[in-house]
Design a protein around this motif. Structure first.
Motif, mmCIF file in Angstrom:
data_model
loop_
_atom_site.group_PDB
_atom_site.id
_atom_site.type_symbol
_atom_site.label_atom_id
_atom_site.label_comp_id
_atom_site.label_asym_id
_atom_site.label_seq_id
_atom_site.Cartn_x
_atom_site.Cartn_y
_atom_site.Cartn_z
ATOM 1 N N ARG A 192 97.889 12.446 45.499
ATOM 2 C CA ARG A 192 96.718 12.521 45.565
ATOM 3 C C ARG A 192 95.652 11.288 44.779
ATOM 4 O O ARG A 192 97.022 10.176 44.641
ATOM 5 C CB ARG A 192 96.728 13.450 43.931
ATOM 6 C CG ARG A 192 96.848 14.590 44.309
ATOM 7 C CD ARG A 192 96.321 15.686 42.907
ATOM 8 N NE ARG A 192 94.851 15.786 43.333
ATOM 9 C CZ ARG A 192 94.066 16.412 43.176
ATOM 10 N NH1 ARG A 192 94.778 17.408 44.803
ATOM 11 N NH2 ARG A 192 92.828 16.645 43.340
ATOM 12 N N SER A 207 92.341 14.611 47.602
ATOM 13 C CA SER A 207 93.323 14.030 48.200
ATOM 14 C C SER A 207 92.982 14.156 49.751
ATOM 15 O O SER A 207 91.797 13.643 49.533
ATOM 16 C CB SER A 207 94.533 15.473 48.252
ATOM 17 O OG SER A 207 93.756 16.451 49.022
ATOM 18 N N SER A 252 90.844 17.147 50.452
ATOM 19 C CA SER A 252 89.863 17.342 49.801
ATOM 20 C C SER A 252 88.534 17.519 50.177
ATOM 21 O O SER A 252 88.205 16.238 51.354
ATOM 22 C CB SER A 252 89.710 16.407 48.129
ATOM 23 O OG SER A 252 90.713 16.661 48.160
ATOM 24 N N GLN A 283 89.601 12.365 41.701
ATOM 25 C CA GLN A 283 90.824 12.932 41.739
ATOM 26 C C GLN A 283 90.553 13.312 42.834
ATOM 27 O O GLN A 283 89.744 14.443 43.133
ATOM 28 C CB GLN A 283 91.373 13.135 40.948
ATOM 29 C CG GLN A 283 92.524 12.725 40.109
ATOM 30 C CD GLN A 283 94.012 13.364 39.291
ATOM 31 O OE1 GLN A 283 94.254 13.741 39.857
ATOM 32 N NE2 GLN A 283 93.996 12.886 37.845
#
Ligand SMILES: [Zn+2]
Length: 318
Positions: free
Chosen positions: A60, A71, A74, A69
């Motif tokens: 991540r 990835s 995402s 945050q």
């Protein structure tokens, strides 16, 4: 001439290569496909910042600017993925390799994953293909044609029980029309509607005004003569008379029929539009190597927003 599918260029990526590269390399490949402009360096999807903390152990990133945050998947079609990056890449390769389409059952067997996982993933790949198919208006020589799918009514066994299946009252109401608009030696677009006549509006919306249209004798295309230079072919007489020809539109339908008969057995109903745009993508990219095809599908899926149809599928408790 050797058939394209048999040439070395058509085989630029293999399942063997995917599994050999391993999870780290597969992950790196996804980073490069998601962020091509920074050569795979993470870009914050919230604020566009390119400075990130790399939480390597969890694959991540944390944005230096806004602390968001995220990835590599995402906010894309592959968000909340269930599969490893290797499996995901392998699934894409299996999917693009099937010229007649690939059934979810086959993906599930080949990757040893649940049927439902394979079903949802296959539809996400179709969604990525459909996004790839959207673009500028079609131009030059453009063929338009339609065909019906679904709503098959089985004739009764005994002759006296048979009904005229051409009559609306004796049809199931499930029949839908696919209309294809295809540039000669170019791109294609597909649309699904109740009738082929509904395709007229799609021609107006997706074909440039200076294009030359080719269509068959069906009466609903007549109105297009006022708006386009239009050429017509009467299929009860010939398939190509030197003036008009819709053979490339027909070859799209032959691929869609082969997908129906050879792979899915049933493509009508709510997913007909998805299968139609998949067939259109396969036609348009049939001479692209499978490695490039896989990169196109993965790239489109990673550039697209989270799927509205399939993104929440697992939360529905189905
Ligand atoms: Zn940020």
């Amino acid at each position: 001439m050797q058939h394209f599918l048999l040439s070395a260029a058509a085989r630029s990526i293999s399942l063997k290569a995917v599994f050999k590269m391993g999870e780290d390399k597969a992950y790196e490949t996804f980073c490069q496909l998601r962020w091509p402009e920074t050569e795979g360096e993470a870009v914050c999807p919230k604020c566009g910042c390119v400075e990130t903390y790399n939480i390597t152990s969890r694959r991540r990133f944390k944005c230096v600017g806004c602390y968001h945050q995220f990835s590599v998947t995402s906010g894309t079609i592959f968000a909340s993925r269930k599969l490893s990056f290797t499996d995901l890449l392998a699934a894409i390769v299996i999917f693009v390799n099937g010229a007649k389409g690939v059934s979810a059952l086959q993906v599930s067997r080949d990757l040893d994953v649940q049927y439902k996982t394979a079903f949802v993933l296959s539809h996400k790949l179709r969604e990525a293909m459909a996004l790839e198919q959207m673009g500028e208006k079609l131009g030059g020589t453009v063929e338009v044609d339609g065909a019906y799918f679904g709503g098959y009514v089985k004739p009764a066994n005994e002759k006296e029980n048979r009904r005229d299946r051409r009559k609306l009252a004796n049809q199931s109401g499930k029949r839908q029309s696919v209309v294809v608009i295809r540039e000669r030696d170019g791109d294609s677009r597909t649309f699904v509607g109740k009738s082929e006549a509904a395709g007229v509006a799609h021609v107006r919306a997706h074909v440039a005004a200076d294009a030359v249209l080719h269509a068959d004798e069906a009466g609903h295309w007549d109105v297009l003569h006022g708006e386009y230079e239009a050429k017509r072919i009467n299929h009860s007489e010939s398939y190509s008379d030197g003036v008009a020809c819709t053979n490339q539109a027909e070859s799209f339908f032959s691929r869609l029929r082969r997908m129906e008969i050879g792979t899915h057995h049933h493509i009508a109903g709510p997913y007909l539009a998805a299968y139609a745009s998949e067939a259109s993508w396969r036609e348009d990219n049939r001479r692209v190597t499978n490695g490039d095809q896989a990169a196109m599908v993965a790239g489109a899926a990673l550039a697209a927003p989270q799927s509205r149809t399939w993104g929440g599928y697992w939360q529905r408790g189905a």
